[in-house]
Design an enzyme around this catalytic site. Structure first.
Site, PDB file in Angstrom:
ATOM      1  N   PHE A 157       0.804  -1.218   0.000  1.00  0.00           N
ATOM      2  CA  PHE A 157       0.000   0.000   0.000  1.00  0.00           C
ATOM      3  C   PHE A 157       0.833   1.262   0.000  1.00  0.00           C
ATOM      4  O   PHE A 157       0.350   2.327  -0.400  1.00  0.00           O
ATOM      5  CB  PHE A 157      -0.930   0.020   1.229  1.00  0.00           C
ATOM      6  CG  PHE A 157      -0.233   0.373   2.524  1.00  0.00           C
ATOM      7  CD1 PHE A 157      -0.006   1.694   2.876  1.00  0.00           C
ATOM      8  CD2 PHE A 157       0.200  -0.618   3.399  1.00  0.00           C
ATOM      9  CE1 PHE A 157       0.646   2.021   4.065  1.00  0.00           C
ATOM     10  CE2 PHE A 157       0.841  -0.296   4.592  1.00  0.00           C
ATOM     11  CZ  PHE A 157       1.062   1.029   4.916  1.00  0.00           C
ATOM     12  N   LYS A 181      -0.880  -7.774  -8.798  1.00  0.00           N
ATOM     13  CA  LYS A 181      -1.878  -7.811  -7.733  1.00  0.00           C
ATOM     14  C   LYS A 181      -1.504  -6.704  -6.750  1.00  0.00           C
ATOM     15  O   LYS A 181      -0.639  -6.862  -5.907  1.00  0.00           O
ATOM     16  CB  LYS A 181      -1.866  -9.178  -7.036  1.00  0.00           C
ATOM     17  CG  LYS A 181      -3.193  -9.557  -6.323  1.00  0.00           C
ATOM     18  CD  LYS A 181      -3.674  -8.578  -5.267  1.00  0.00           C
ATOM     19  CE  LYS A 181      -2.875  -8.683  -3.984  1.00  0.00           C
ATOM     20  NZ  LYS A 181      -3.447  -7.766  -2.918  1.00  0.00           N
ATOM     21  N   GLU A 184      -4.997  -4.102  -1.748  1.00  0.00           N
ATOM     22  CA  GLU A 184      -6.433  -3.845  -1.733  1.00  0.00           C
ATOM     23  C   GLU A 184      -6.779  -2.574  -0.965  1.00  0.00           C
ATOM     24  O   GLU A 184      -7.921  -2.097  -1.030  1.00  0.00           O
ATOM     25  CB  GLU A 184      -7.185  -5.033  -1.127  1.00  0.00           C
ATOM     26  CG  GLU A 184      -6.850  -5.345   0.321  1.00  0.00           C
ATOM     27  CD  GLU A 184      -5.648  -6.264   0.487  1.00  0.00           C
ATOM     28  OE1 GLU A 184      -5.551  -6.937   1.533  1.00  0.00           O
ATOM     29  OE2 GLU A 184      -4.776  -6.297  -0.425  1.00  0.00           O
ATOM     30  N   SER A 234       5.843  -6.580   4.567  1.00  0.00           N
ATOM     31  CA  SER A 234       6.456  -6.813   5.875  1.00  0.00           C
ATOM     32  C   SER A 234       7.302  -8.075   5.858  1.00  0.00           C
ATOM     33  O   SER A 234       7.099  -8.981   5.028  1.00  0.00           O
ATOM     34  CB  SER A 234       5.377  -6.929   6.948  1.00  0.00           C
ATOM     35  OG  SER A 234       4.641  -8.133   6.773  1.00  0.00           O
ATOM     36  N   CYS A 289       9.854   1.748   3.648  1.00  0.00           N
ATOM     37  CA  CYS A 289      10.902   0.850   4.135  1.00  0.00           C
ATOM     38  C   CYS A 289      12.266   1.519   4.167  1.00  0.00           C
ATOM     39  O   CYS A 289      13.216   0.943   4.685  1.00  0.00           O
ATOM     40  CB  CYS A 289      10.951  -0.427   3.300  1.00  0.00           C
ATOM     41  SG  CYS A 289      11.427  -0.156   1.588  1.00  0.00           S
ATOM     42  N   GLU A 390      10.141  -2.441  13.301  1.00  0.00           N
ATOM     43  CA  GLU A 390       9.653  -1.431  12.363  1.00  0.00           C
ATOM     44  C   GLU A 390       8.360  -0.809  12.895  1.00  0.00           C
ATOM     45  O   GLU A 390       7.456  -1.517  13.340  1.00  0.00           O
ATOM     46  CB  GLU A 390       9.414  -2.078  11.002  1.00  0.00           C
ATOM     47  CG  GLU A 390       9.102  -1.093   9.899  1.00  0.00           C
ATOM     48  CD  GLU A 390       9.106  -1.742   8.530  1.00  0.00           C
ATOM     49  OE1 GLU A 390       9.578  -1.110   7.580  1.00  0.00           O
ATOM     50  OE2 GLU A 390       8.626  -2.891   8.418  1.00  0.00           O
TER      51      GLU A 390
END
Length: 492
Positions: A157, A181, A184, A234, A289, A390
């Site tokens: 995202f 893909k 969402e 992640s 990141c 994180e």
């Protein structure tokens, strides 16, 4: 179809075999503007039948596409590059409304994605392998790179406009078919990019878009018609993706999480370092990141540097991403906001000094938004949770060390190895960090160690699972295999 920049938008669609199709499963979710809390679209999830249709279309298109002259394969990329340039502001506005970052950050993200399209246009040179005459008596040998089939990428995202373009241009330029893909949580900008892809002139089935969640990902990873998969997300999920794809015999590259460090030496330009430090930790709401959220400072300048960081952090404006004055936009979901708030609470419980608390920030007119202000901790211990895990929010922690050697030791104790930055005026310090830091991306006097598209995006340790990274020459190796052609022509 043509998407307006003003929501609410129609339901998000799949793009399969050159056609827009409604996902056929009974599941899906609302797409929410994180700054307003308003529903701006709806994304349905793909069924197994949707995935089968996309893979079959990709396989059929690959048979002809893979044999086309490479010069022909890059022509749609040239067209796509221009379309992305022409629609950059429009794409950025859509991105802000479904993600929450600022307009300038969205434009910068798209610029980075466009750079990858530009680099992939150079595939005719990048795909060249090697030739050795007289490799053996009367024998010449040539290495030839060949595409493999249908590839997929599962993207996150936090950079929905850029990260798909880490993969898509290279996959198709090398002669493969590609299925994206996207997340969402913010799939609308991906749909708009695919509207431009539809204009760019790719053959039907070469570039496709499917929406969904975990079940969709698993179907792609298990499908025998998929040759390889790329993932960014992640670390726990990256491990699962890597293991599942590899167990199914697929090529796989899985970019995981990070815990990045900045080292500030006594010789650094402290004002410049403070500005870049706050920007690194708080840009995009800290949801990236490459955010450097632990700062290791030589003790002789620690107090002065903390004051400068606080001055920079306090000057940041939190607000709606389309407001020109906004420095820090909304976090992606209310659930994620609560997770970041929980990490701040953990830092307090574990004894870090809370120097600036961003939890009480208010944005007038956007009371339902997922906002957090910049939060700064001092006197971190390397074993604290907020120093090891994180956070993915606008949270920054500082610790004091005796010297550069101790700073490097702190950095290298991390389970992650994505990136680090050093601020210094000492060439000796820079050389020491360069040779000893266990990270894949290292910046010197640069707040964010983000490689240009013609270099690979390196992550080490628990930040990456696989052999070949995103961007650059690594992608050519990932999307092709070498055939060695050995020839002898004896005299008749």
């Amino acid at each position: 179809m043509a998407l307006s920049t003003t929501p609410p938008w129609d339901d998000v669609q799949n793009y399969i075999d050159g056609e827009w199709r409604t996902p056929t499963s009974n599941e899906g979710q609302a797409v929410i503007n994180p700054a307003t809390g308003d529903e701006i679209s709806y994304v349905g999830f793909s069924s197994n039948e949707d995935i089968d249709a996309a893979v079959q279309a990709g396989q059929e298109a690959f048979e002809e596409w893979s044999t086309r002259a490479v010069e022909e394969r890059i022509q749609p990329l040239f067209e796509l590059k221009q379309l992305l340039e022409d629609h950059q502001d429009e794409l950025a506005e859509i991105l802000v409304q479904e993600h929450g970052k600022t307009f300038d950050e969205a434009k910068g993200e798209l610029r980075r994605g466009i750079e990858n399209v530009e680099v992939a246009c150079g595939i005719p040179s990048m795909m060249q392998a090697g030739h050795l005459p007289n490799a053996a008596p009367d024998i010449d040998e040539t290495a030839v790179r060949k595409p493999l089939g249908v590839f997929t990428a599962i993207t996150p995202f936090n950079f929905p406009g850029m990260i798909p373009l880490w993969f898509l241009p290279y996959a198709v330029a090398t002669g493969n078919a590609f299925i994206l893909k996207p997340s969402e949580q913010d799939p609308v900008v991906a749909q708009r990019i695919f509207e431009l892809i539809d204009e760019a002139g790719f053959p039907d089935g070469i570039v496709q878009l499917v929406h969904g969640s975990v079940d969709t990902v698993n179907t792609l990873l298990d499908h025998e018609g998929i040759e390889g998969a790329s993932f960014v997300g992640s670390t726990p999920v990256a491990k699962i993706i890597y293991e599942r794809a590899a167990a199914n015999g697929k090529r796989v590259q899985a970019q995981g999480g990070a815990k990045n460090h900045i080292i500030v030496s006594e010789t650094a330009d402290l004002e410049f370092a403070a500005k870049k430090t706050v920007s690194s930790a708080c840009a995009c709401g800290g949801e990236r990141c490459l955010a450097n959220d632990v700062v290791v400072v030589e003790e002789g300048v620690y107090d002065e540097f903390v004051d400068l960081v606080l001055e920079q952090a306090e000057s940041q404006t939190v607000g709606y991403g389309l407001d020109d004055k906004t420095d820090i936009g909304a976090l992606i979901t209310s659930e994620h906001e609560e997770t970041v708030r929980g990490m701040i609470a953990t830092g307090i419980d574990e004894g870090a000094d809370l120097l600036l608390d961003g939890r009480e920030v208010e944005v007038n007119g956007y009371e339902d938004g997922n906002f957090l202000g910049p939060t700064v901790f001092g006197n971190l211990d390397p074993e604290m949770t907020i120093a090891r895990e994180e956070i993915f929010g606008p949270v920054l922690g500082l610790m004091s060390v005796e010297n550069i050697d101790e700073a490097i030791n702190v950095l290298n104790r991390s389970d992650f190895g994505n990136a680090a930055s050093l601020f210094t005026s000492s060439g000796a310090d820079a050389r020491k960090v360069r040779h000893q830091a266990d990270v894949g991306n290292l910046g010197v006097n640069a707040g964010t160690a983000a490689p240009m598209a013609f270099f690979h995006f390196g992550g080490w340790k628990d930040s990456f699972f696989g052999d070949l990274h995103a961007q650059g020459q690594d992608m050519i190796h990932f999307y092709t295999d070498e055939q060695v052609y050995i020839e002898r022509w004896p005299d008749s």
